[in-house]
Write an enzyme that holds these catalytic residues in place. Structure first.
Site, PDB file in Angstrom:
ATOM      1  N   ASP A   3     -17.141   7.349  -1.120  1.00  0.00           N
ATOM      2  CA  ASP A   3     -15.804   7.272  -0.506  1.00  0.00           C
ATOM      3  C   ASP A   3     -15.506   8.650   0.082  1.00  0.00           C
ATOM      4  O   ASP A   3     -16.190   9.635  -0.239  1.00  0.00           O
ATOM      5  CB  ASP A   3     -14.770   6.898  -1.590  1.00  0.00           C
ATOM      6  CG  ASP A   3     -13.369   6.658  -1.035  1.00  0.00           C
ATOM      7  OD1 ASP A   3     -13.208   6.547   0.196  1.00  0.00           O
ATOM      8  OD2 ASP A   3     -12.411   6.588  -1.848  1.00  0.00           O
TER       9      ASP A   3
ATOM     10  N   CYS B 211     -16.138   1.889   0.836  1.00  0.00           N
ATOM     11  CA  CYS B 211     -14.952   1.072   1.140  1.00  0.00           C
ATOM     12  C   CYS B 211     -14.545   1.203   2.605  1.00  0.00           C
ATOM     13  O   CYS B 211     -13.875   0.324   3.134  1.00  0.00           O
ATOM     14  CB  CYS B 211     -13.808   1.468   0.218  1.00  0.00           C
ATOM     15  SG  CYS B 211     -13.433   3.228   0.264  1.00  0.00           S
TER      16      CYS B 211
ATOM     17  N   ARG C 185       0.874  -1.172   0.000  1.00  0.00           N
ATOM     18  CA  ARG C 185       0.000   0.000   0.000  1.00  0.00           C
ATOM     19  C   ARG C 185       0.906   1.215   0.000  1.00  0.00           C
ATOM     20  O   ARG C 185       1.699   1.412   0.921  1.00  0.00           O
ATOM     21  CB  ARG C 185      -0.913   0.007   1.225  1.00  0.00           C
ATOM     22  CG  ARG C 185      -1.560   1.366   1.451  1.00  0.00           C
ATOM     23  CD  ARG C 185      -2.650   1.360   2.468  1.00  0.00           C
ATOM     24  NE  ARG C 185      -3.829   0.682   1.953  1.00  0.00           N
ATOM     25  CZ  ARG C 185      -5.047   0.782   2.477  1.00  0.00           C
ATOM     26  NH1 ARG C 185      -5.239   1.538   3.554  1.00  0.00           N
ATOM     27  NH2 ARG C 185      -6.069   0.144   1.957  1.00  0.00           N
TER      28      ARG C 185
ATOM     29  N   GLN D   1     -10.136  -4.011  -3.024  1.00  0.00           N
ATOM     30  CA  GLN D   1     -11.429  -3.542  -2.532  1.00  0.00           C
ATOM     31  C   GLN D   1     -12.530  -3.899  -3.529  1.00  0.00           C
ATOM     32  O   GLN D   1     -13.610  -4.345  -3.147  1.00  0.00           O
ATOM     33  CB  GLN D   1     -11.379  -2.023  -2.312  1.00  0.00           C
ATOM     34  CG  GLN D   1     -12.691  -1.426  -1.849  1.00  0.00           C
ATOM     35  CD  GLN D   1     -13.051  -1.834  -0.414  1.00  0.00           C
ATOM     36  OE1 GLN D   1     -12.245  -1.711   0.482  1.00  0.00           O
ATOM     37  NE2 GLN D   1     -14.271  -2.343  -0.218  1.00  0.00           N
TER      38      GLN D   1
ATOM     39  N   ARG E 152     -13.603  -8.454   2.252  1.00  0.00           N
ATOM     40  CA  ARG E 152     -12.180  -8.226   1.953  1.00  0.00           C
ATOM     41  C   ARG E 152     -11.385  -9.487   2.305  1.00  0.00           C
ATOM     42  O   ARG E 152     -10.480  -9.894   1.582  1.00  0.00           O
ATOM     43  CB  ARG E 152     -11.636  -7.035   2.763  1.00  0.00           C
ATOM     44  CG  ARG E 152     -12.204  -5.670   2.380  1.00  0.00           C
ATOM     45  CD  ARG E 152     -11.772  -5.227   0.998  1.00  0.00           C
ATOM     46  NE  ARG E 152     -10.323  -5.166   0.844  1.00  0.00           N
ATOM     47  CZ  ARG E 152      -9.546  -4.146   1.240  1.00  0.00           C
ATOM     48  NH1 ARG E 152     -10.099  -3.091   1.802  1.00  0.00           N
ATOM     49  NH2 ARG E 152      -8.242  -4.167   1.045  1.00  0.00           N
TER      50      ARG E 152
ATOM     51  N   HIS F  46      -7.459   0.686  -6.322  1.00  0.00           N
ATOM     52  CA  HIS F  46      -7.673  -0.153  -5.134  1.00  0.00           C
ATOM     53  C   HIS F  46      -8.366  -1.450  -5.578  1.00  0.00           C
ATOM     54  O   HIS F  46      -9.526  -1.703  -5.250  1.00  0.00           O
ATOM     55  CB  HIS F  46      -8.516   0.612  -4.106  1.00  0.00           C
ATOM     56  CG  HIS F  46      -8.447   0.055  -2.718  1.00  0.00           C
ATOM     57  ND1 HIS F  46      -7.675  -1.049  -2.378  1.00  0.00           N
ATOM     58  CD2 HIS F  46      -9.070   0.446  -1.557  1.00  0.00           C
ATOM     59  CE1 HIS F  46      -7.823  -1.298  -1.084  1.00  0.00           C
ATOM     60  NE2 HIS F  46      -8.658  -0.418  -0.574  1.00  0.00           N
TER      61      HIS F  46
HETATM   62  N1  NVA Z   1      -9.894   6.939  -1.314  1.00  0.00           N
HETATM   63  C1  NVA Z   1      -9.534   6.455  -0.002  1.00  0.00           C
HETATM   64  C2  NVA Z   1      -9.779   4.985   0.099  1.00  0.00           C
HETATM   65  C3  NVA Z   1      -9.478   4.378   1.438  1.00  0.00           C
HETATM   66  C4  NVA Z   1      -9.686   2.902   1.485  1.00  0.00           C
HETATM   67  C5  NVA Z   1      -8.084   6.783   0.261  1.00  0.00           C
HETATM   68  O1  NVA Z   1      -7.258   6.631  -0.654  1.00  0.00           O
HETATM   69  O2  NVA Z   1      -7.751   7.214   1.361  1.00  0.00           O
HETATM   70  N1   CP Z   2     -11.147  -0.010   2.607  1.00  0.00           N
HETATM   71  C1   CP Z   2      -9.857  -0.072   3.019  1.00  0.00           C
HETATM   72  O1   CP Z   2      -8.932  -0.344   2.245  1.00  0.00           O
HETATM   73  O2   CP Z   2      -9.691   0.154   4.344  1.00  0.00           O
HETATM   74  P1   CP Z   2      -8.311   0.367   5.115  1.00  0.00           P
HETATM   75  O3   CP Z   2      -7.753   1.684   4.684  1.00  0.00           O
HETATM   76  O4   CP Z   2      -8.689   0.334   6.557  1.00  0.00           O
HETATM   77  O5   CP Z   2      -7.377  -0.759   4.750  1.00  0.00           O
END
Ligand code: NVA
Ligand code: CP
Length: 311
Positions: free
Chosen positions: A230, A270, A110, A140, A298, A137
């Protein structure tokens, strides 16, 4: 070559690299794996295998679902915070990839830049899984598709409306929906719309279904089976919170907006969510919300993914 053989050793950088049949295979496996888990059946095809999990951003769901997932499959997960490994001190991603390939059976990462994930995969000899970048992502969306199928009994012919920022979630949903035969409509304000080249890419994957981008949230939501939202400020954009709250004022998923969707529409997110910003508490905590089922999936979807790629 069978789909199973095709997937073995493959990376997951974006769902754009996966065929409809490959995605369908993973989703089917996820259903079987979920059932085994619910029945208390031990299923450990990854005994002795290790997944390294590099995190340059925070996580609840991704970390816990991958770590418990690999454990349940008989292997183990190693949490590698970029603050603690040499990557955070400037060791090249290519060296990191080569070194970790000698120890591990798979890497989940990540991070911010998609290019870093691409470079990691290019230099690693083991599967690399994108656990979120600024642009995508995909994990997800695997769980999302599993959830939609559970709720609606099918994927093809449905319509998903995404309301909010046109970044990672919007991109991956457009690709995943287009590949699997759902219509997808993204509503985002000017300046926050999905990248043109990803919209075009998603449109090129659509076989009979529609990929629409609009500024009009009502148009997007019209007759939708799924409404998705989101956060307005993603990880790394915290300093833009105030300015984004202004830009996205008309993009809140609330009862009024929801009334334009199909009566039995479900709400997805998400997570993490900000109640009364991108979605009202009434909607996310209401009877049509499936966000916790989605979060649970997930685990099942990623176990299927790991079995397919690392098995
Ligand atoms: N768009 C959000 C998704 C989190 C799972 C982010 O990138 O923070
Ligand atoms: N939806 C998701 O990826 O959550 P986290 O940021 O908690 O991993």
């Amino acid at each position: 070559m069978s789909i199973k053989e095709q997937l073995k050793g493959k990376d997951l950088l974006t769902l754009a690299d996966y065929s409809k049949a490959e995605i369908a295979y993973i989703l089917e496996l996820a259903v079987q794996i979920k059932e085994k888990q619910k029945n208390g059946e031990l299923y450990q095809p990854l005994k002795g295998k290790t997944l390294g999990m590099i995190f340059e951003k925070s996580s609840t769901r991704t970390r816990v679902s991958f770590e418990t997932g690999i454990y349940q499959l008989g292997g183990m997960g190693l949490f590698l915070s970029s603050n603690d490994i040499q990557l955070g001190r400037g060791e090249p991603i290519s060296d990191t990839a080569k070194v970790l390939s000698g120890y591990l059976d798979g890497i989940m990462i990540r991070t911010f830049s998609q290019q870093d994930v691409v470079d990691l995969a290019k230099n690693a000899s083991i599967p690399v899984i994108n656990g979120l970048t600024d642009d995508y992502h995909p994990c997800q969306v695997l769980a999302d598709l599993q959830t939609i199928k559970e709720e609606k009994g099918k994927l093809e012919g449905l319509k998903l409306a995404y309301i909010g920022d046109g970044n990672n979630m919007a991109h991956s949903l457009m690709i995943g929906c287009a590949k699997m035969g759902l219509d997808v409509a993204v509503a985002a304000p000017k300046g926050y719309q999905p990248h043109d080249e990803i919209v075009e890419q998603a449109q090129s994957f659509a076989d009979g279904s529609e990929v629409l981008v609009t500024e009009d949230a009502v148009e997007a939501v019209k007759d939708a089976d799924v409404i998705y939202s989101d956060v307005w400020a993603s990880m790394g954009q915290e300093a833009e919170q105030k300015e984004r709250e202004k830009a996205f004022t008309h993009y809140q998923v609330n009862k009024k907006l929801f009334s334009h969707a199909k009566q039995d529409a479900i709400f997805m997110h998400c997570l993490p969510a900000h109640r009364e910003e991108e979605v009202t508490a009434e909607i996310i905590d209401g009877p049509q919300s499936v966000v916790f089922q989605e979060a649970e999936n997930r685990l099942h979807a990623q176990k299927a993914l790991m079995v397919a790629l690392m098995g």
